[in-house]
Design a protein around this motif. Structure first.
Motif, PDB file in Angstrom:
ATOM      1  N   GLU A 136     -44.658  -7.442-100.155  1.00 17.43           N
ATOM      2  CA  GLU A 136     -44.828  -6.678 -99.038  1.00 17.43           C
ATOM      3  C   GLU A 136     -46.505  -6.683 -98.772  1.00 17.43           C
ATOM      4  O   GLU A 136     -46.899  -6.970 -97.804  1.00 17.43           O
ATOM      5  CB  GLU A 136     -44.573  -5.214 -99.467  1.00 17.43           C
ATOM      6  CG  GLU A 136     -43.400  -4.636 -99.693  1.00 17.43           C
ATOM      7  CD  GLU A 136     -43.319  -3.349-100.150  1.00 17.43           C
ATOM      8  OE1 GLU A 136     -44.134  -2.562 -99.618  1.00 17.43           O
ATOM      9  OE2 GLU A 136     -42.316  -2.867-100.968  1.00 17.43           O
ATOM     10  N   LEU A 137     -47.041  -6.698 -99.883  1.00 20.56           N
ATOM     11  CA  LEU A 137     -48.610  -7.059 -99.685  1.00 20.56           C
ATOM     12  C   LEU A 137     -49.060  -8.280 -98.829  1.00 20.56           C
ATOM     13  O   LEU A 137     -49.698  -8.270 -97.783  1.00 20.56           O
ATOM     14  CB  LEU A 137     -49.516  -7.053-100.962  1.00 20.56           C
ATOM     15  CG  LEU A 137     -51.083  -7.103-100.690  1.00 20.56           C
ATOM     16  CD1 LEU A 137     -51.509  -5.867-100.106  1.00 20.56           C
ATOM     17  CD2 LEU A 137     -51.846  -7.072-102.249  1.00 20.56           C
ATOM     18  N   THR A 138     -48.336  -9.112 -99.179  1.00 23.04           N
ATOM     19  CA  THR A 138     -48.438 -10.625 -98.641  1.00 23.04           C
ATOM     20  C   THR A 138     -48.090 -10.515 -97.245  1.00 23.04           C
ATOM     21  O   THR A 138     -48.864 -11.046 -96.168  1.00 23.04           O
ATOM     22  CB  THR A 138     -47.585 -11.774 -99.174  1.00 23.04           C
ATOM     23  OG1 THR A 138     -48.046 -11.690-100.775  1.00 23.04           O
ATOM     24  CG2 THR A 138     -47.856 -13.019 -98.920  1.00 23.04           C
ATOM     25  N   GLY A 139     -47.088  -9.921 -96.892  1.00 26.95           N
ATOM     26  CA  GLY A 139     -46.270  -9.957 -95.583  1.00 26.95           C
ATOM     27  C   GLY A 139     -47.255  -9.007 -94.402  1.00 26.95           C
ATOM     28  O   GLY A 139     -47.579  -9.464 -93.354  1.00 26.95           O
ATOM     29  N   ILE A 140     -47.777  -7.902 -95.106  1.00 27.19           N
ATOM     30  CA  ILE A 140     -48.581  -7.247 -94.350  1.00 27.19           C
ATOM     31  C   ILE A 140     -49.874  -7.862 -94.157  1.00 27.19           C
ATOM     32  O   ILE A 140     -50.580  -7.761 -93.008  1.00 27.19           O
ATOM     33  CB  ILE A 140     -48.707  -5.752 -95.049  1.00 27.19           C
ATOM     34  CG1 ILE A 140     -47.513  -4.888 -95.002  1.00 27.19           C
ATOM     35  CG2 ILE A 140     -49.893  -4.863 -94.155  1.00 27.19           C
ATOM     36  CD1 ILE A 140     -47.034  -4.610 -93.696  1.00 27.19           C
ATOM     37  N   GLN A 235     -45.610  -5.660 -85.034  1.00 29.84           N
ATOM     38  CA  GLN A 235     -44.847  -6.727 -86.000  1.00 29.84           C
ATOM     39  C   GLN A 235     -43.858  -5.885 -86.755  1.00 29.84           C
ATOM     40  O   GLN A 235     -44.192  -4.583 -87.224  1.00 29.84           O
ATOM     41  CB  GLN A 235     -45.694  -7.398 -86.671  1.00 29.84           C
ATOM     42  CG  GLN A 235     -46.512  -8.345 -85.951  1.00 29.84           C
ATOM     43  CD  GLN A 235     -45.891  -9.464 -85.346  1.00 29.84           C
ATOM     44  OE1 GLN A 235     -45.377 -10.210 -85.983  1.00 29.84           O
ATOM     45  NE2 GLN A 235     -46.058  -9.664 -83.987  1.00 29.84           N
ATOM     46  N   LEU A 236     -42.303  -6.525 -86.834  1.00 28.77           N
ATOM     47  CA  LEU A 236     -41.440  -5.775 -87.784  1.00 28.77           C
ATOM     48  C   LEU A 236     -41.469  -6.436 -88.852  1.00 28.77           C
ATOM     49  O   LEU A 236     -41.297  -7.470 -89.029  1.00 28.77           O
ATOM     50  CB  LEU A 236     -40.297  -5.870 -86.809  1.00 28.77           C
ATOM     51  CG  LEU A 236     -39.094  -4.927 -86.933  1.00 28.77           C
ATOM     52  CD1 LEU A 236     -39.546  -3.513 -87.078  1.00 28.77           C
ATOM     53  CD2 LEU A 236     -37.811  -4.992 -86.033  1.00 28.77           C
ATOM     54  N   PHE A 257     -36.641  -9.075 -86.838  1.00 27.10           N
ATOM     55  CA  PHE A 257     -37.862  -8.968 -87.700  1.00 27.10           C
ATOM     56  C   PHE A 257     -38.918 -10.049 -87.595  1.00 27.10           C
ATOM     57  O   PHE A 257     -38.141 -11.389 -87.424  1.00 27.10           O
ATOM     58  CB  PHE A 257     -37.340  -8.815 -89.085  1.00 27.10           C
ATOM     59  CG  PHE A 257     -36.897  -7.183 -89.442  1.00 27.10           C
ATOM     60  CD1 PHE A 257     -37.473  -6.412 -89.822  1.00 27.10           C
ATOM     61  CD2 PHE A 257     -35.373  -7.213 -89.371  1.00 27.10           C
ATOM     62  CE1 PHE A 257     -37.047  -5.091 -90.154  1.00 27.10           C
ATOM     63  CE2 PHE A 257     -34.842  -5.766 -89.423  1.00 27.10           C
ATOM     64  CZ  PHE A 257     -35.919  -4.839 -89.783  1.00 27.10           C
ATOM     65  N   ASP A 258     -40.007  -9.760 -87.797  1.00 20.53           N
ATOM     66  CA  ASP A 258     -40.970 -10.756 -87.835  1.00 20.53           C
ATOM     67  C   ASP A 258     -41.202 -11.270 -89.298  1.00 20.53           C
ATOM     68  O   ASP A 258     -41.684 -12.535 -89.465  1.00 20.53           O
ATOM     69  CB  ASP A 258     -42.206 -10.581 -87.134  1.00 20.53           C
ATOM     70  CG  ASP A 258     -42.206 -10.041 -85.810  1.00 20.53           C
ATOM     71  OD1 ASP A 258     -41.932 -10.831 -85.066  1.00 20.53           O
ATOM     72  OD2 ASP A 258     -42.059  -8.766 -85.487  1.00 20.53           O
ATOM     73  N   VAL A 259     -41.425 -10.606 -90.053  1.00 22.50           N
ATOM     74  CA  VAL A 259     -41.568 -10.839 -91.679  1.00 22.50           C
ATOM     75  C   VAL A 259     -40.677 -10.261 -92.589  1.00 22.50           C
ATOM     76  O   VAL A 259     -40.018  -9.100 -92.242  1.00 22.50           O
ATOM     77  CB  VAL A 259     -42.886 -10.186 -91.944  1.00 22.50           C
ATOM     78  CG1 VAL A 259     -43.467 -10.585 -93.520  1.00 22.50           C
ATOM     79  CG2 VAL A 259     -44.054 -10.377 -91.252  1.00 22.50           C
ATOM     80  N   VAL A 282     -41.741 -14.531 -99.322  1.00 24.78           N
ATOM     81  CA  VAL A 282     -41.756 -13.600 -97.987  1.00 24.78           C
ATOM     82  C   VAL A 282     -41.656 -14.909 -96.814  1.00 24.78           C
ATOM     83  O   VAL A 282     -42.329 -15.922 -96.935  1.00 24.78           O
ATOM     84  CB  VAL A 282     -43.649 -13.529 -97.841  1.00 24.78           C
ATOM     85  CG1 VAL A 282     -43.732 -13.010 -96.241  1.00 24.78           C
ATOM     86  CG2 VAL A 282     -43.584 -12.272 -98.766  1.00 24.78           C
ATOM     87  N   GLY A 283     -40.728 -14.503 -96.024  1.00 29.47           N
ATOM     88  CA  GLY A 283     -40.363 -15.339 -94.895  1.00 29.47           C
ATOM     89  C   GLY A 283     -40.812 -14.707 -93.638  1.00 29.47           C
ATOM     90  O   GLY A 283     -41.209 -13.843 -93.746  1.00 29.47           O
ATOM     91  N   VAL A 284     -41.137 -15.703 -92.682  1.00 24.87           N
ATOM     92  CA  VAL A 284     -41.972 -15.201 -91.476  1.00 24.87           C
ATOM     93  C   VAL A 284     -41.450 -16.130 -90.417  1.00 24.87           C
ATOM     94  O   VAL A 284     -40.870 -17.306 -90.530  1.00 24.87           O
ATOM     95  CB  VAL A 284     -43.501 -15.512 -91.441  1.00 24.87           C
ATOM     96  CG1 VAL A 284     -44.223 -14.488 -92.524  1.00 24.87           C
ATOM     97  CG2 VAL A 284     -43.856 -17.069 -91.521  1.00 24.87           C
ATOM     98  N   LYS A 285     -41.479 -15.581 -89.124  1.00 25.35           N
ATOM     99  CA  LYS A 285     -41.102 -16.258 -87.978  1.00 25.35           C
ATOM    100  C   LYS A 285     -42.272 -17.389 -87.805  1.00 25.35           C
ATOM    101  O   LYS A 285     -43.484 -17.145 -88.086  1.00 25.35           O
ATOM    102  CB  LYS A 285     -40.996 -15.300 -86.935  1.00 25.35           C
ATOM    103  CG  LYS A 285     -39.473 -14.535 -86.911  1.00 25.35           C
ATOM    104  CD  LYS A 285     -38.462 -15.136 -86.449  1.00 25.35           C
ATOM    105  CE  LYS A 285     -37.329 -14.399 -86.448  1.00 25.35           C
ATOM    106  NZ  LYS A 285     -37.278 -13.293 -85.780  1.00 25.35           N
TER     107      LYS A 285
END
Lengths: 473, 128, 438
Positions: A136-140, A235-236, A257-259, A282-285
């Motif tokens: 979560e921290l990484t994604g945010i 961002q979602l 979702f973006d992350v 963590v996956g991202v677009k």
């Protein structure tokens, strides 16, 4: 009789492992001033005492291996023994070896990344985060770097979370330097679209959602939510704690979702270990890929390599490359099940939850948001019963209780996640046990459990005057 | 539920008792009962300037923690140091020995914006 | 194979009960446009075939059970007794001990772990574990900033570079500033600490392996009203003066060296120890002793109001899952060795490293870099790029010469030795390196 502490088993001069044949003299290498004067008061025990101690402790502990463990939001499914065998094949690799000598490990990471991207519908991935909250921290932080890069960092200062969110969501947003605002759930238990619309704007950085949410309900308006977010430049974020319900059937990436963070220790059956270690990829677009932590694993002409070339990266979030041995287990799990197996597992996790929900309703439990649930549901005991007492009563009857008092929007909540690896008869026995508890006298319930290694503990004492070590006076 | 008539109240369950040009602040009987056994109180620093509604202290029980908000704007001039050792005073005597901090309001007149005992009693009823 | 117990008949009966005909119906309320996406995954295989595929992959690795590589992770003996006890299903398959009546195993073992880490570090309390040493450092520094109310951090270049990178990520998140104190002659210089710094961080032994007397820096930190954070290898603390004894307010480190497999870098565990006065600022779980209703001793999670599931946005950290099992295995290792055994293992590494240092510096073109006294790792300057040397050594069956980041200098390589390395091993590495550098 209390079970002894390892320190109470200690006898001066007793030895367990002796690993050094000839003991060198410290003074020959290190000046006296650097040496410790008093040895640490570690236990002194022989190996058999050590084995009896920890074996004894393990018998004062329940786990999925011993007990039905329907802890909501935690996905306490069976952890295959195969995985524990598998990790031995990769146990002795050093993170700083020549990359040519770890091609198998890098390939495994790369392949797992591909599988997870396919399952979540994302474009790029990092396997570095060590747990869900770490993901979560990484994604945010990735989202923050994105907004800053676009010159909107100063303006977008707010992260929205539903009032049903895991506590880690708001805590994460705070750690990433954001203000947090809770958005109320609607009467159907899903995100209140109107309330969300009112909050969205150029001051919002992200919305963190769990889908299915913590009530076990799929957010059916998710495409509408993601459209609104996109329009507002927000961002979602997908909290993957509940991905087990939909793996193979639907993908966060397709929902907009973006992350996404995953909990490999939930969905992909890495053992929970009494509270960790886990793993939180963590996956991202694509638009967020420039900000991923370094290094990532890449495939080049000369094989696999660690890629440090990411100038806009948020940096590292952990030493080395993540909880690698957890990744091995997830790889094995996906290879064993394949798409077909993952889909079946997800479907049966939903079927088990819905079936158990019906059984509990029959016993008199209420379900405040009684829509078709996914892999978990939130029930309330009949009037006059406390969730805490039922939880303690379940311990007496040999079950691990569900998550209690969460989500916060349901009073006396029992959050039940049976998982797909439990059979019909277990669900029925659990429902019978809960039904039986409703027939017990109040005093019995308030006194439960009776035959566990210890009974109800004095929390007040532990909080007012905590004793945190054996030598603490 | 005990609600003394000699002081003011907030909807977030603080009370404010005027004493000269200062006010004593604590939490209500209802609030201490809802929190359960208090195990720790995080007190503000003396001299801190606070806005109305700003979180000034934290009262922790075993399973929850609750922010205590300034009922009016002002400066913290004293804290109840006894709570450091005996936080349970809040449970035992919420309106007396269990006070939390003393404020010197910017304007004593701001107290009139708060609820009186009857108003607080009504607020409690509508909450239930 | 999917580990589900349901027979076809049971599935039918359960579906009927919930008002569905087929499993697909359970997803009927999802938006149709996202349902059943094409997902390319390998075909499922029986477990022997999966293991075989995994074995083929593992054969592309050259394992390093006796690596001379260091830098935060080292090859040590992984005792079978610890591996066996840590594999107990009750420990392995439990989660956070929220129900203490049936979780005394994990809770008591954690209480014992907390005690051992407090003893090793010479501090009063330790939490139940962090993810790794680097995140333990980041959280330890955040603790210091909360406690002091300041937003600047002074960190010695002697701290592991990856730890500093992680620290930077965490500090940037909260808008705190990171100042780096460059090494002089391989050690942290004595400097005045600016008044607005909230945390001063240094490592002993430092990243280059050198022993540092950090007492003056700790004193300077305290003089400026800052807290002093020490990064310390827990194995070294069997022998070396503990951080508490040289003025550390907070000690952190990585537990891999306590008998855990290398695991290509994880999972290990991070420890975080501090003084009792700061316990309310500690992130993560804490276990306290208490009594049950019959007066029997028991253990329970305490001070939970610090944590995310209660404090949400105002929690001290978002940490939830930590590294419980690996931390408990670290404690098992410490109990298996005891104070003497731990000291012996530490010493054996020191002696082997010094012997190796003596052997390698004799090789033409090799220059010492780490100042003496050092512990069980040291850095040499090589006449060739360390990446190439590491590769050439690997081709000869030796995992050695960790390339040291350029910020410390050119052509630097780190070497480590432990209780596993015999005289013959050391000589063999010397010969190989000689050949590689010739």
């Amino acid at each position: 009789m209390s079970f002894p502490l390892i320190f109470e088993r200690s006898r001066k001069g007793r030895r367990g492992l002796k690993l050094v044949k000839e003991v060198p003299r410290a003074e020959a290498y290190i000046p006296q001033a650097f040496l410790r004067q008093d040895p640490p008061r570690l236990p002194e025990v022989d190996e058999l005492t050590l084995v009896r101690h920890y074996t004894g402790l393990s018998r004062r502990q329940v786990g999925v291996d011993t007990t039905f463990y329907p802890l909501g939001s935690c996905t306490m499914k069976y952890n295959p023994k195969l995985h524990e065998e598998a990790v031995h094949l990769f146990a002795y690799l050093h993170p700083y070896q020549d990359p040519q000598t770890v091609q198998g490990a890098l390939q495994l990471m790369w392949e797992l990344g591909e599988y997870l991207k396919a399952i979540t519908g994302m474009d790029e991935i990092t396997l570095q985060p060590a747990a869900g909250a770490h993901g979560e921290l990484t994604g945010i932080l990735i989202i923050r770097a994105y907004h800053e890069d676009r010159g909107e960092g100063k303006e977008r200062r707010l992260v929205l979370v539903p009032d049903s969110a895991h506590g880690s969501n708001p805590a994460t947003a705070s750690m990433a330097g954001y203000e947090v605002k809770e958005v109320p759930s609607g009467p159907d238990g899903e995100v209140d679209l109107e309330a969300l619309k009112r909050e969205l704007g150029p001051h919002v950085a992200a919305i963190m959602l769990t889908n299915p949410n913590t009530l076990g309900l799929f957010e059916r308006r998710i495409l509408e939510i993601s459209r609104l977010a996109k329009e507002a430049g927000v961002q979602l974020y997908y909290d993957g704690a509940n991905l087990n319900a939909i793996m193979g059937w639907a993908r966060p990436g397709d929902m907009g979702f973006d992350v996404v963070h995953l909990n490999l220790h939930k969905t992909f059956t890495v053992p929970h270990g009494g509270g960790g270690p886990g793993s939180g990829p963590v996956g991202v677009k694509a638009h967020l890929a420039p900000y991923l932590p370094v290094p990532t694993v890449a495939r080049g002409e000369e094989g696999f390599y660690l890629d440090f070339q990411r100038p806009k990266s948020i940096g590292r979030v952990r030493s080395f490359y993540g909880n690698f041995l957890a990744l091995v287990r997830a790889w094995v799990y996906i290879r064993t099940l394949g798409l077909e197996g993952l889909k079946k597992a997800a479907a049966l996790s939903v079927l088990n939850a819905r079936y158990l929900k019906e059984l509990l309703k029959e016993k008199g439990f209420r379900v405040p948001y009684d829509a078709p649930c996914m892999h978990e549901f939130v029930a309330q005991p009949p009037q006059g019963f406390r969730a805490l007492d039922l939880a303690k009563g379940l311990l007496e009857l040999g079950f691990h209780p569900p998550t209690v008092y969460f989500p916060l929007i349901v009073k006396e909540a029992l959050m039940v996640e049976p998982t797909e690896t439990e059979g019909k008869e277990t669900l029925e026995a659990f429902a019978e046990a809960l039904g039986e508890l409703l027939q017990k006298p109040k005093e019995w319930l308030e006194g439960a459990p009776y035959s566990t290694p210890v009974r109800r503990l004095d929390e007040l004492r532990a909080n007012r005057s905590p004793k945190l070590t054996y030598f603490d006076e | 539920m005990d609600i003394p008539k000699d002081r003011f109240y907030t909807k977030s369950h603080e009370w404010a008792l005027p004493e000269g040009d200062t006010v004593l602040v604590g939490i209500t009987d209802y609030a201490q009962d809802a929190l359960g056994d208090v195990v720790y109180v995080e007190l503000p620093e003396v001299g801190r300037k606070v806005e109305k509604g700003e979180a000034v202290a934290v009262v922790e029980s075993v399973k929850t923690a609750s922010d205590i908000y300034a009922p009016v704007a002002g400066e913290v001039v004293e804290v109840n140091a006894a709570l450091e050792k005996t936080p349970e005073l809040i449970n035992q005597d919420p309106y007396g020995e269990g006070w939390i901090f003393r404020l010197r309001p910017l304007d004593m007149g701001h107290l009139d914006d708060l609820l009186d005992a009857d108003g607080y009693a009504e607020a409690l009823e509508s909450e239930a | 194979m999917d580990y589900t117990p349901h027979t076809e008949e049971e599935i039918r009966a359960m579906l009927e009960r919930v008002g569905a005909e087929r499993l697909e119906d359970l997803f009927a309320h999802l938006p149709p446009e996202i349902l059943n996406p094409p997902i390319a995954l390998p075909e499922p295989e029986p477990e022997w075939a999966v293991l075989e595929a995994l074995r083929r992959l593992s054969e592309k690795n050259k394992p390093a059970p006796k690596a001379f590589l260091g830098g935060g992770v080292r090859s040590h003996h992984t005792p079978p007794v610890v591996q066996a006890l840590g594999a107990r299903g009750e420990f392995l398959t439990a989660y956070t001990p929220y129900q203490p009546e049936v979780s005394q195993g994990v809770l008591q073992a954690t209480f014992e772990y907390q005690t051992m880490m407090a003893e090793l570090t010479g501090l009063e309390v330790a939490n139940a574990s962090m993810y790794d040493g680097a995140t333990a450092l980041a959280e330890g520094v955040l603790l210091a900033l909360r406690e002091t109310g300041r937003m600047r951090v002074l960190v010695s270049q002697g701290v592991h570079p990856e730890y500093r990178e992680v620290l930077r990520s965490y500090l940037e998140a909260v808008g705190a500033e990171l100042l780096t104190l460059s090494l002089e002659g391989g050690r942290t210089p004595r400097v005045a600490v600016p008044e607005d710094v909230g945390a001063v961080v240094a490592q002993n032994p430092n990243f280059l392996g050198a022993l540092e007397d950090l007492a003056p820096l700790a004193e300077a930190a305290h003089g400026a009203g800052a807290l002093f954070v020490a990064v310390a290898d827990p194995l070294s603390l069997g022998l070396l003066k503990p951080p508490g004894a040289y003025g550390a307010d907070i000690a952190v480190g990585d537990g891999q060296v306590l008998g855990l497999p290398l695991g290509f870098g994880g999972p290990h565990f991070g420890y975080l120890a501090t003084k009792k006065a700061f316990v309310r600022q500690l992130p993560g779980r804490l276990v306290s002793e208490t009594r049950d209703v019959e007066g029997k001793r028991g253990f329970i999670l305490t001070l939970q109001a610090r944590e995310q599931y209660i404090r949400r946005a105002k929690a001290k950290s978002n940490i939830t899952t930590n590294a419980q099992l690996t931390a408990l295995m670290g404690a098992m290792y410490l109990a298996a060795l005891g104070p003497e055994g731990l000291k012996e293992v530490a010493l054996a590494g020191v002696a082997a490293a010094h012997r190796l240092y003596g052997l390698l510096r004799e090789i033409p073109g090799v220059e010492p870099f780490t100042p003496e006294p050092f512990f069980n790792e040291f850095v040499l300057r090589l006449p060739k790029p360390p990446e190439a040397v590491r590769r050439a050594l690997a081709q000869r069956g030796f995992h050695a010469a960790t390339p040291v980041p350029r910020e410390y200098g050119e052509n630097l390589a780190l070497f480590a030795a432990t209780e596993l390395h015999t005289e013959a091993d050391l000589l063999a590495l010397r010969d190989a390196l000689k050949e590689v550098l010739a």
